[in-house]
Scaffold this active site. Structure first.
Site, PDB file in Angstrom:
ATOM      1  N   SER A  72     -13.919  25.671 -23.278  1.00 55.05           N
ATOM      2  CA  SER A  72     -14.705  25.218 -22.117  1.00 55.05           C
ATOM      3  C   SER A  72     -13.858  24.716 -20.952  1.00 55.05           C
ATOM      4  CB  SER A  72     -15.695  24.136 -22.537  1.00 55.05           C
ATOM      5  OG  SER A  72     -16.843  24.715 -23.117  1.00 55.05           O
ATOM      6  N   LYS A 129     -14.388  26.202 -17.574  1.00 58.02           N
ATOM      7  CA  LYS A 129     -15.331  25.696 -16.567  1.00 58.02           C
ATOM      8  C   LYS A 129     -14.624  25.012 -15.396  1.00 58.02           C
ATOM      9  CE  LYS A 129     -19.221  25.092 -19.781  1.00 58.02           C
ATOM     10  NZ  LYS A 129     -18.657  25.194 -21.144  1.00 58.02           N
ATOM     11  N   SER A 140     -20.710  19.745 -20.422  1.00 57.11           N
ATOM     12  CA  SER A 140     -20.136  21.070 -20.654  1.00 57.11           C
ATOM     13  C   SER A 140     -21.215  22.101 -20.985  1.00 57.11           C
ATOM     14  CB  SER A 140     -19.093  21.013 -21.784  1.00 57.11           C
ATOM     15  OG  SER A 140     -18.330  22.186 -21.817  1.00 57.11           O
ATOM     16  N   LYS A 185     -11.806  18.152 -18.062  1.00 52.54           N
ATOM     17  CA  LYS A 185     -12.626  19.047 -18.877  1.00 52.54           C
ATOM     18  C   LYS A 185     -12.032  19.232 -20.266  1.00 52.54           C
ATOM     19  CE  LYS A 185     -16.253  21.239 -19.492  1.00 52.54           C
ATOM     20  NZ  LYS A 185     -16.103  20.683 -20.862  1.00 52.54           N
TER      21      LYS A 185
END
Length: 385
Positions: free
Chosen positions: A56, A59, A116, A222
């Site tokens: 993730s 992102k 997320s 993140k």
């Protein structure tokens, strides 16, 4: 003989000291990097160019494209987005969006930055570009523009896909670009919030980056996890106007990725500081403008000139050589009009910085030009070229 034994003891003590210092901050993760955010100086790296699944952390690029679309005025935080069947059917981490529901861009951005949400990022990809495929194409184009040589995206969320990879170094460069949009840190720094659903219920959003709550100064950025990627984290923290970015990839557990990140950031803040040498609003002198409504304009840097220093290090003494083109109106603040060479004590150019002007200078009309010339004639003043 005693001298030899003493020398050996000192040698082994030094070796153990170095090993201890390294162990204090060297991560156990498969890959890692630590950089200063202001200068992108690499402080520590381990297998930083190895191509790995980013999970993730993908992102980060998705949020970058969203923030750039907002800054261009293509979309706004108050725009309403209708959730598609594709977005609502996303697996993995999600904020439980239903097809046909309507949310503001800001709400979906929170769903991405905090929780997320794969469904939220797909909804935004469709809204920004019309389709997920086009958005992914833009992700890869932007990666090339940033010079990321070890990154290829196959989706905007980071679920495992063949040929979808990045590296710690590339992730740090994406993060460095994203945090230029300071608004995103308002979202990534939130530990918990609620997404109000269309039916009146709420979804609890809890930040997957626990360091936002437990490490002073961390305000992003993140996390990531898949079976292929392991536990990953791109983090950023700021203290005393100094900001660092760390990336760890391929950790065995979420606790270990947090521990590795903490060690890197502790080492950075204990060892380094950043210092502004020249501010972007400090005048570098005036320059004549031909055919402008103003005769002269102040020259300034396009951004602050910052150096990374050791904690006990004083800023070096520099001298500067400025080279500026002939200025002819109209010109705008932000236009590159010349360069500033930074020269060290050994007369070596160590940095070259872009120079712009402090304000917009429109072109003068005929009447303004006539009055200006008349003023020069009657006053007898000379304008410095």
């Amino acid at each position: 003989m005693k001298k030899i034994i003493f020398g050996l003891c000192v040698f082994f003590i030094c070796i153990l000291s170095v090993a201890a210092e390294t162990t204090d901050y060297a991560p156990n993760s498969k890959s890692a990097i630590l950089i200063d955010a202001a200068t992108n100086t690499v402080i520590f790296e381990k297998n930083a160019d190895e191509k790995l699944a980013p999970a993730s952390m993908t992102k980060i690029m998705s949020m970058l494209l969203i923030m750039e679309a907002i800054d261009r005025g293509d979309i706004s935080l108050t725009d309403e987005v209708t959730i598609s069947e594709t977005a609502s059917s996303m697996g993995g981490s999600q904020v439980f969006l239903q097809a046909g529901e309507v949310y503001k861009v800001e709400e979906l951005l929170k769903g991405i930055a905090i929780a997320s949400g794969n469904d939220a990022v797909v909804a935004m990809a469709e809204y920004v570009s019309g389709s997920v495929e086009e958005f992914v194409s833009l992700m890869n184009e932007r990666a090339q523009e940033l010079g990321l040589t070890n990154t290829v995206f196959k989706n905007p969320h980071g679920l495992d896909a063949e040929g979808h990879y990045s590296s710690a170094r590339d992730m740090s460069m994406m993060a460095s670009e994203l945090i230029k949009h300071e608004k995103i840190l308002e979202f990534t720094s939130i530990y918990e919030d609620y997404l109000k659903k269309n039916d009146g219920s709420s979804v609890w959003l809890v930040n997957t980056n626990k360091l936002v709550r437990f490490y002073d100064g961390v305000d992003g950025l993140k996390t990531g996890f898949t079976q292929t990627a392991g536990y990953c984290l791109t983090a950023t923290a700021k203290k005393n106007n100094t900001r660092f970015i760390s990336v760890v990839m391929g950790s065995e557990t979420s606790d270990k990725r947090s521990s590795d990140t903490t060690s890197l950031l502790n080492y950075a803040f204990n060892s380094y500081k950043t210092q502004v040498i020249l501010k972007s609003d400090d005048s570098l002198g005036k320059k004549r403008v031909e055919n402008g409504v103003k005769e002269t304009v102040d020259l300034v840097l396009t951004k602050d000139y910052v150096k990374l220093l050791r904690q006990n290090e004083d800023a070096p003494n520099y001298s500067y050589n400025i080279k500026v083109d002939t200025l002819v109106a109209p010109i705008k603040k932000g236009d590159i009009v010349g360069i500033l060479d930074v020269v060290d004590e050994n007369s070596q150019v160590i940095d070259t910085l872009d120079v712009t002007i402090l304000e917009d200078i429109p072109k003068s009309n005929l009447w303004e030009s006539f009055l200006k010339n008349l003023k020069h004639i009657t006053s007898g003043r000379n304008i410095i070229k």
